[in-house]
Design a protein around this motif. Structure first.
Motif, PDB file in Angstrom:
ATOM      1  N   VAL A 241      -7.801   2.707  -0.268  1.00  0.00           N
ATOM      2  CA  VAL A 241      -8.000   1.379  -1.039  1.00  0.00           C
ATOM      3  C   VAL A 241      -9.449   1.195  -1.535  1.00  0.00           C
ATOM      4  O   VAL A 241      -9.902   1.391  -0.693  1.00  0.00           O
ATOM      5  CB  VAL A 241      -7.032   0.067  -0.178  1.00  0.00           C
ATOM      6  N   PRO A 242     -10.005   1.140  -2.498  1.00  0.00           N
ATOM      7  CA  PRO A 242     -11.250   0.556  -2.710  1.00  0.00           C
ATOM      8  C   PRO A 242     -11.693  -0.743  -2.152  1.00  0.00           C
ATOM      9  O   PRO A 242     -10.361  -1.377  -1.182  1.00  0.00           O
ATOM     10  CB  PRO A 242     -11.268   0.305  -4.397  1.00  0.00           C
ATOM     11  N   GLY A 243     -13.166  -1.261  -2.206  1.00  0.00           N
ATOM     12  CA  GLY A 243     -13.418  -2.153  -0.969  1.00  0.00           C
ATOM     13  C   GLY A 243     -13.629  -1.557   0.147  1.00  0.00           C
ATOM     14  O   GLY A 243     -14.045  -2.604   0.998  1.00  0.00           O
ATOM     15  N   ARG A 244     -14.055  -0.354   0.748  1.00  0.00           N
ATOM     16  CA  ARG A 244     -14.242   0.319   1.822  1.00  0.00           C
ATOM     17  C   ARG A 244     -15.545  -0.652   2.661  1.00  0.00           C
ATOM     18  O   ARG A 244     -15.033  -1.022   4.017  1.00  0.00           O
ATOM     19  CB  ARG A 244     -14.141   1.489   1.718  1.00  0.00           C
ATOM     20  N   LEU A 245     -16.952  -0.780   1.614  1.00  0.00           N
ATOM     21  CA  LEU A 245     -18.021  -1.236   2.494  1.00  0.00           C
ATOM     22  C   LEU A 245     -17.405  -2.523   3.584  1.00  0.00           C
ATOM     23  O   LEU A 245     -17.615  -2.459   4.073  1.00  0.00           O
ATOM     24  CB  LEU A 245     -18.600  -0.925   1.236  1.00  0.00           C
ATOM     25  N   ARG A 246     -17.149  -3.780   2.195  1.00  0.00           N
ATOM     26  CA  ARG A 246     -16.572  -4.567   3.077  1.00  0.00           C
ATOM     27  C   ARG A 246     -15.633  -4.671   4.087  1.00  0.00           C
ATOM     28  O   ARG A 246     -16.064  -5.492   5.784  1.00  0.00           O
ATOM     29  CB  ARG A 246     -16.739  -5.853   1.662  1.00  0.00           C
ATOM     30  N   ARG A 247     -14.762  -3.792   4.430  1.00  0.00           N
ATOM     31  CA  ARG A 247     -14.052  -4.067   5.411  1.00  0.00           C
ATOM     32  C   ARG A 247     -14.579  -2.993   6.518  1.00  0.00           C
ATOM     33  O   ARG A 247     -14.131  -3.789   7.292  1.00  0.00           O
ATOM     34  CB  ARG A 247     -12.786  -3.205   4.594  1.00  0.00           C
ATOM     35  N   VAL A 248     -15.402  -2.374   6.238  1.00  0.00           N
ATOM     36  CA  VAL A 248     -15.577  -1.744   6.982  1.00  0.00           C
ATOM     37  C   VAL A 248     -16.279  -2.403   8.362  1.00  0.00           C
ATOM     38  O   VAL A 248     -16.479  -2.650   9.516  1.00  0.00           O
ATOM     39  CB  VAL A 248     -16.440   0.183   6.780  1.00  0.00           C
ATOM     40  N   ARG A 453      -5.145   1.844  -8.256  1.00  0.00           N
ATOM     41  CA  ARG A 453      -6.825   2.416  -9.498  1.00  0.00           C
ATOM     42  C   ARG A 453      -6.487   0.938 -10.093  1.00  0.00           C
ATOM     43  O   ARG A 453      -7.832   0.306 -10.097  1.00  0.00           O
ATOM     44  CB  ARG A 453      -6.205   2.982 -10.929  1.00  0.00           C
ATOM     45  N   ALA A 454      -5.753   0.436  -9.994  1.00  0.00           N
ATOM     46  CA  ALA A 454      -5.172  -1.363  -9.718  1.00  0.00           C
ATOM     47  C   ALA A 454      -5.466  -2.015  -9.741  1.00  0.00           C
ATOM     48  O   ALA A 454      -6.039  -2.891  -9.837  1.00  0.00           O
ATOM     49  CB  ALA A 454      -4.097  -1.754 -10.728  1.00  0.00           C
ATOM     50  N   THR A 455      -6.159  -1.872  -8.084  1.00  0.00           N
ATOM     51  CA  THR A 455      -6.367  -2.332  -6.632  1.00  0.00           C
ATOM     52  C   THR A 455      -8.393  -2.705  -7.472  1.00  0.00           C
ATOM     53  O   THR A 455      -9.304  -3.000  -7.068  1.00  0.00           O
ATOM     54  CB  THR A 455      -6.491  -2.320  -6.001  1.00  0.00           C
ATOM     55  N   ARG A 456      -8.405  -1.574  -8.288  1.00  0.00           N
ATOM     56  CA  ARG A 456     -10.306  -1.500  -8.636  1.00  0.00           C
ATOM     57  C   ARG A 456     -10.931  -2.855  -8.808  1.00  0.00           C
ATOM     58  O   ARG A 456     -12.292  -3.392  -7.442  1.00  0.00           O
ATOM     59  CB  ARG A 456     -10.901  -0.480  -9.392  1.00  0.00           C
ATOM     60  N   GLY A 457     -10.484  -3.851  -9.632  1.00  0.00           N
ATOM     61  CA  GLY A 457     -11.503  -4.832 -10.300  1.00  0.00           C
ATOM     62  C   GLY A 457     -10.643  -5.725 -10.118  1.00  0.00           C
ATOM     63  O   GLY A 457     -10.941  -6.768 -11.305  1.00  0.00           O
ATOM     64  N   ALA A 506       1.078  -4.918  -9.360  1.00  0.00           N
ATOM     65  CA  ALA A 506      -0.093  -4.369  -9.595  1.00  0.00           C
ATOM     66  C   ALA A 506      -1.169  -4.150 -10.963  1.00  0.00           C
ATOM     67  O   ALA A 506      -2.317  -3.972 -11.744  1.00  0.00           O
ATOM     68  CB  ALA A 506      -1.368  -3.848  -8.550  1.00  0.00           C
ATOM     69  N   GLU A 507       0.466  -3.287 -11.885  1.00  0.00           N
ATOM     70  CA  GLU A 507      -0.589  -3.233 -12.866  1.00  0.00           C
ATOM     71  C   GLU A 507       0.085  -3.992 -14.500  1.00  0.00           C
ATOM     72  O   GLU A 507      -0.232  -3.480 -14.974  1.00  0.00           O
ATOM     73  CB  GLU A 507       0.574  -2.154 -14.183  1.00  0.00           C
TER      74      GLU A 507
END
Length: 657
Positions: A241-248, A453-457, A506-507
């Motif tokens: 799932v994208p958004g890794r930096l904040r999640r880490v 892909r749909a979770t990116r933005g 999500a699409e």
């Protein structure tokens, strides 16, 4: 005329739009209720008994029939593989009743798989947009929040020791490992997903607070399975799932808070009075966990607010610094692994030996439970693997692993499942069953891959994906080394999460279509056949339960109820036992003995029936028959010293109850 026609034509969409809004509101309400129903199931014994989930399954079957006939189905391989895998497990388990030692057990397992397949299908059909997906996961998370509040309030109050079983936190469900998975799936991951969102700050703070409390409570279960499930689910969510930096950074903050609270949380395990923790230790643990959670929430919310306040160029600098700091931390972890590799290798080797041979761990071993490899899993899995090698294609029959366990076990644990969804499938349903479990899991993770892909933005889609992927992965990993899949309520949390992953919402509302007529006919057939078997066993269970309640005061009524149960399920051994006990209370020894002999003919390798027959004949002073019955029971359960002693001397059995 044309103007009037135009006015009428223009007015047509309004009722349709109103109808759509009503239908959407109904779907949202139903999704929320389903999510809340599984989220609160920890307070309802996880719907474990057939008397609970049997009726739920019948309601879901009716809903599924309505869906397959009139509702458009999701597109995509994920949905069809996931539902198809569960449906295949139902069909194969049902077929296995033809070669099983215990037909009734095989039907019970088949009916449970039907419940899961139907629940996943209905919830996926229901999740047609973001709002219904949010309602489903929101209801689930609300149940998790109630569970966390319940435990924290008890820890802080006078009920702290009461939520522990054998020094480990376990209430309200009563099973420590199960409670840990409930906290992981319904509280921790939904809270992490909420805390990731930068808006509104109040929701961010609530998410961080609940995630920290859930982590503290999970640690107090001292469950190794929960620890592994948490680690693997973290890896999967970070990887996919994208958004890794904040999640880490959020996960590191939660980990740091947990490390700070750990001494007081784990102290409960060592502060006991008569195998229960002291009130002072539980209240201290609750207070420390709450203080740390508040601190984590304040730090995290402050950091999120600061990131929002900074100008874009400074926020970019902060992001670069954050990435660099993580790189330094990662390098430090690698160096530590290298430096302590010898000690780590020695400990791993030692705990592997403890896993294979638990008796080698001395009583003076100071290793904590979380880092110990000792336990009963090796013996459970060895018997399951032996079954698979004996019947590699079809297995020994659904629900029939206990026959082999009591015959071949090396430890005295009285368990009924091999504590692994994969090994249970392989031992009871052979290679076919094992492959169907894989098909189910692959379907769910294909759905997760489709959402990436749909979770990116899309922050909302990302939040739903983090919660659903973490919850399902945590459950699946833990049930690979335990029996979480036999708890319908807990499995419902995982399946609700799977429904979000495979629904395609999500699409932004993927195209759907009605089932083609061959698939529709097959679905209707599955519902019809499944309902027929489910109704019979559920009704039989109801009669058997009623008879058990009447046994002490109205034994003749208990006999009538047992006969009704057997009319619906002729292989129900519990009904035979009830009927025999009722005859014994009426001093009708011949009928009581004949009933147990009928049970023997149904399942000739069930040691319990022979033990009951030994008890009955010994009380009737037929010691020769009693010795033979106890001897047969001992042969089927050779590790039981009590059975061996009774086979040698049945006169030791009291002649009156």
């Amino acid at each position: 005329m044309q103007a009037a026609t135009a006015v009428r034509a223009g007015s047509q969409p309004a009722p349709a739009a109103a109808g759509d809004r009503r239908a959407s509101a109904l779907r949202v309400g139903l999704a929320g209720l389903l999510g809340l129903g599984v989220g609160l199931s920890a307070f309802l014994d996880s719907y474990y008994d057939l008397s609970a989930w049997g009726w739920i399954a019948l309601g879901l079957l009716a809903s599924a029939l309505a869906c397959v006939v009139g509702v458009q189905a999701p597109r995509g391989w994920g949905f069809w593989l996931a539902v198809g895998g569960l449906t295949g497990l139902w069909a194969w388990a049902l077929l296995s009743s033809t070669w099983s030692e215990s037909t009734s057990s095989a039907l019970l397992v088949a009916n449970r798989w039907l419940l899961y397949a139907t629940f996943l299908a209905v919830t996926t059909w229901l999740v047609r947009d973001r709002l219904t997906a949010l309602a489903l996961m929101g209801g689930l998370a609300l149940g998790g929040l109630v569970l966390v509040v319940y435990l924290v309030v008890n820890l802080l109050g006078s009920g702290g020791p009461g939520v522990f079983v054998e020094r480990r936190i376990a209430r309200p469900i009563g099973y420590t490992n199960g409670l840990g998975t409930y906290l992981l799936a319904s509280a921790f991951w939904p809270a992490v997903a909420l805390a990731e969102r930068a808006r509104p700050l109040a929701a961010t703070a609530l998410g961080a607070l609940v995630a920290s409390l859930a982590a503290s409570l999970m640690l107090m279960t001292e469950s190794r399975g929960v620890a592994v499930a948490t680690a693997v689910s973290v890896i999967v969510v970070l990887a996919v799932v994208p958004g890794r930096l904040r999640r880490v950074w959020l996960l590191l903050l939660l980990g740091g808070g947990l490390a700070a609270a750990a001494p007081d949380l784990l102290h409960v395990y060592n502060s006991t009075t008569a195998h229960q923790p002291t009130h002072s230790s539980t209240s201290t643990a609750g207070a420390v966990g709450l203080i740390v959670a508040v601190a984590v929430a304040l730090v995290w919310t402050g950091g999120v607010a600061l990131a929002r306040w900074l100008k874009p160029e400074r926020a970019a600098i902060l992001r670069t610094v954050g990435i660099g700091a993580l790189a330094v931390l990662g390098l430090g972890a690698v160096v530590a692994l290298v430096v302590f590799s010898g000690r780590i290798s020695h400990q791993i080797s030692r705990q592997y030996d403890a896993f294979v041979h638990p008796a080698i761990v001395s009583s003076s071993d100071t290793t904590t439970r979380l880092s110990s490899g000792a336990g009963n899993r090796y013996d459970l899995w060895s018997v399951a693997w032996k079954d698979f090698k004996a019947e590699p294609l079809r297995g020994v029959g659904a629900g029939n692993w206990p026959v082999s366990w009591f015959r071949d076990r090396h430890i005295t644990d009285d368990v009924r499942q091999p504590h692994s969804i994969e090994l249970q499938a392989l031992s009871e349903l052979g290679l076919v069953g094992g492959l169907l479990v894989v098909v189910f899991a692959v379907g769910v993770y294909l759905g997760l891959a489709g959402r990436r892909r749909a979770t990116r933005g899309d922050p909302l889609a990302r939040m739903l994906t983090v919660a659903a992927a973490g919850a399902f992965t945590g459950w699946f990993v833990h049930t690979s080394a335990d029996w979480m899949h036999l708890m319908p309520g807990l499995t419902g949390i995982a399946l609700a999460s799977a429904a979000v992953l495979v629904s395609g919402e999500a699409e932004g509302g993927v195209r759907r279509r009605l089932l083609p007529w061959p698939a529709l006919a097959a679905a209707v057939l599955v519902v019809g056949v499944g309902a027929a078997f489910l109704v019979r066993q559920t009704v039989a269970d109801r009669y058997q339960g009623d008879g058990q309640a009447e046994l002490a005061s109205h034994p003749r009524s208990a006999i009538d109820d047992a006969n009704q149960a057997l009319a619906y399920d002729a292989d129900n051994l519990q009904a035979y036992y009830l009927k025999s006990a009722a005859y014994a209370r009426l001093d009708d020894y011949p009928s009581s003995r004949a009933t147990l002999l009928a049970a023997v003919r149904r399942e000739p390798n069930n040691w319990i029936t022979y033990a009951l027959l030994g008890d009955l004949t010994a009380r009737a002073r037929d010691y020769r028959a009693a010795a033979a019955a106890y001897g047969r029971a001992s042969a089927l359960n050779p590790i039981d010293k009590g059975l061996r002693a009774l086979a040698a001397n049945p006169r030791a059995v009291p002649t009156t109850e």
